[in-house]
Design an enzyme around this catalytic site. Structure first.
Site, PDB file in Angstrom:
ATOM      1  N   TRP A  17       0.849  -1.197   0.000  1.00 41.73           N
ATOM      2  CA  TRP A  17       0.000   0.000   0.000  1.00 41.73           C
ATOM      3  C   TRP A  17       0.877   1.236   0.000  1.00 41.73           C
ATOM      4  O   TRP A  17       1.434   1.626   1.023  1.00 41.73           O
ATOM      5  CB  TRP A  17      -0.957  -0.005   1.191  1.00 41.73           C
ATOM      6  N   MET A  19       0.339   3.992   2.620  1.00 43.03           N
ATOM      7  CA  MET A  19       0.650   3.722   4.028  1.00 43.03           C
ATOM      8  C   MET A  19       2.033   3.095   4.170  1.00 43.03           C
ATOM      9  O   MET A  19       2.925   3.687   4.758  1.00 43.03           O
ATOM     10  CB  MET A  19      -0.426   2.802   4.631  1.00 43.03           C
ATOM     11  N   CYS A  20       2.207   1.909   3.666  1.00 45.99           N
ATOM     12  CA  CYS A  20       3.427   1.121   3.911  1.00 45.99           C
ATOM     13  C   CYS A  20       4.631   1.605   3.109  1.00 45.99           C
ATOM     14  O   CYS A  20       5.748   1.203   3.383  1.00 45.99           O
ATOM     15  CB  CYS A  20       3.158  -0.351   3.624  1.00 45.99           C
ATOM     16  N   LEU A  21       4.419   2.472   2.136  1.00 47.52           N
ATOM     17  CA  LEU A  21       5.519   3.083   1.394  1.00 47.52           C
ATOM     18  C   LEU A  21       5.751   4.515   1.880  1.00 47.52           C
ATOM     19  O   LEU A  21       6.855   4.865   2.287  1.00 47.52           O
ATOM     20  CB  LEU A  21       5.235   3.073  -0.111  1.00 47.52           C
ATOM     21  N   PRO A  62       7.017   5.071   5.995  1.00 41.16           N
ATOM     22  CA  PRO A  62       8.437   4.833   6.313  1.00 41.16           C
ATOM     23  C   PRO A  62       9.383   5.650   5.439  1.00 41.16           C
ATOM     24  O   PRO A  62      10.473   6.027   5.895  1.00 41.16           O
ATOM     25  CB  PRO A  62       8.616   3.336   6.098  1.00 41.16           C
TER      26      PRO A  62
END
Length: 189
Positions: free
Chosen positions: A90, A93-95, A98
């Site tokens: 995703w 969110m997950c890229l 962070p």
């Protein structure tokens, strides 16, 4: 490089691209960290990527932002590298989370746009725009492979790279195959 959780909802193109990214990282010796998020509930990393790194156990995290998991940050720090390549299921969110967090800690971040996805095209696009505005460099897996290879005269990894291109790069792989065939014909007596 950090490759985040990939589940069965990822389309075949993204699966092919993240697998090509993983193979490229392995071919060039790029330290790679695999992560999942609540693997028992959310799914294991898919087999194509795990097969590239069969001995690596993914870090199973609970944080959406992997940079909040000290194990991920320590694994990245232990590589001794300051350039971070990120792909994730995703993008929004997950890229993005962070990537922005790591840049705040002094890392140069490369977001692999075609090996990441969002819940919609707009969500993916907005995430990429967000990380670029924060200072990340967008890149595709094929561009990364080209930057790592830099020169076709460098032959130490050429066999592995050519195989990745044949398997995953569509027309680029076909053109490379044609070039190799033409070169072989010129070399024959």
């Amino acid at each position: 490089m950090v490759l985040g959780h990939m589940s069965d909802v990822v389309c075949n193109l993204e699966r092919r691209n993240v697998t090509a990214l993983a193979k490229t990282a392995k071919a060039y010796g790029v330290p790679t960290i695999l992560t999942t998020i609540n693997a028992k509930r959310g799914g294991e990393i898919f087999q194509q990527v795990q097969a590239v790194f069969p001995d690596q156990k993914p870090i199973d995290r609970t944080f959406i932002n992997s940079w909040e998991d000290r194990r991920v940050v320590e694994a990245v720090k232990n590589t001794g590298r300051k350039k971070l390549v990120i792909a994730a299921l995703w993008s929004e969110m997950c890229l993005a989370q962070p990537a922005i967090h790591a840049m705040g800690d002094g890392y140069d971040v490369y977001a692999v746009t075609d090996a990441s996805g969002g819940v919609s095209l707009e969500a993916h696009d907005m995430a990429i725009r967000r990380v670029v505005a924060a200072g990340a460099q967008p890149i595709t897996w094929l561009a990364m492979a080209g930057e790592l290879q830099r020169d076709w005269a460098r032959t130490e990894r050429l066999g592995a790279v050519a195989q990745i291109l044949f398997e995953h790069a569509g027309a680029t792989g076909a053109i490379l195959s044609w070039e190799f065939e033409n070169e072989a014909r010129r070399v024959q007596p």
